[in-house]
Design an enzyme around this catalytic site. Sequence first.
Site, PDB file in Angstrom:
ATOM      1  CG  HIS A 122      -9.440  68.892  43.187  1.00  0.00           C
ATOM      2  ND1 HIS A 122      -8.276  68.694  43.879  1.00  0.00           N
ATOM      3  CD2 HIS A 122      -9.102  68.883  41.858  1.00  0.00           C
ATOM      4  CE1 HIS A 122      -7.267  68.560  43.028  1.00  0.00           C
ATOM      5  NE2 HIS A 122      -7.747  68.673  41.806  1.00  0.00           N
ATOM      6  CG  ASP A 159      -5.489  63.843  39.157  1.00  0.00           C
ATOM      7  OD1 ASP A 159      -6.351  63.666  38.294  1.00  0.00           O
ATOM      8  OD2 ASP A 159      -4.937  64.949  39.364  1.00  0.00           O
ATOM      9  CG  HIS A 161      -3.964  68.533  39.885  1.00  0.00           C
ATOM     10  ND1 HIS A 161      -4.301  68.016  38.644  1.00  0.00           N
ATOM     11  CD2 HIS A 161      -3.424  69.755  39.656  1.00  0.00           C
ATOM     12  CE1 HIS A 161      -3.986  68.905  37.704  1.00  0.00           C
ATOM     13  NE2 HIS A 161      -3.446  69.963  38.297  1.00  0.00           N
ATOM     14  CG  ASP A 246      -3.957  65.036  35.837  1.00  0.00           C
ATOM     15  OD1 ASP A 246      -3.662  63.995  36.454  1.00  0.00           O
ATOM     16  OD2 ASP A 246      -4.754  65.881  36.291  1.00  0.00           O
TER      17      ASP A 246
END
Length: 338
Positions: A122, A159, A161, A246
């Site tokens: 991120h 991931d 996200h 995740d």
Amino acid sequence: MRFGYDDACLDHDPGPRHPESPDRLRAIRQELSKRHGVEYVSARDAKREEVERAHESGYVDRLVEFCESGGGSWDPDTTAVEETWPAALASAGQSMWAARRAVAGDSGRETPFAIGRPPGHHAVADNAMGFCFLNNVAVAAEHALATTETERVAILDWDVHHGNGTQDIFYDRGDVFYASVHEDGLYPGTGDIDETGEGDGEGTTLNVPFDAGAGDAEYVAAFDELVIPAFEAFDPDLVLVSAGFDAHRHDPISRMHVSTDGYGVLTERMQTVSDAVNAGLGFVLEGGYSLDTLSEGVGMVHEVFDGMTPVTPEEDVSEDAREVIDDVLDARQGIGSK
């Protein structure tokens, strides 16, 4: 596998209620202690000039000053302490090690996996966000491009996200391909199908934003029909995996349904495509917030490189996911005709 690890990554501690805890690495190490053939490597820290291949120097100045003054809340999600800067350099250094060893030809049971933290995908060029301070996989890709004969890098981000930072850093670059399979609507709200790159990077970004509930069959279909053909066409010298766990069906902060065995299938797919294009392959840890499923996921990746053959799911792909895959295919057919 060979795992890049440094105890300094335990010193970044954002607090007892924060999901990105040092216990993540402790759980991984405990799980790997049960596995055969695990080797740990402690690589050197990233140097500031190496970090600045992916990050603006002004941002690095602010981050160093923030940590040296004791840290605190950088934003509502992202918390630093004094030890965060050394931990971030160690984590980036492990990721650089993974890239170097992959380029050097380490494969099979010697495939490199950097298990540093804080995670990175991120972090944008000029800011920290989403638990991330330095974009580890971006630093690693830039390191390979700058110091080895690598000319093209492909990054696959599984991931849950979207890795907005990695995408942003390379969005207008023709030498790095970024692909992400993620849950639509989650933080940070980026990663739409029509985000495909710009300028020299037109067509070198591929996003597969699945609705909540996608699992093994949907992810495997995305890899087989979208990611692998795109990587084969790009023909990279190095493939890096931003490996978050995740999207697991039991992770507390997502609604996806990937199983531990499913991660084994995804690992096998990345092994197959890297072999097909004769590229090095390395893994870089991202998210995963159930200690059990995170550690089991990393263990599953190791088992694939230790010789286990994962079983491909037989379930049908959901109609919603099929529509997303078709929409991505349509969007990519239009690249270059805008």
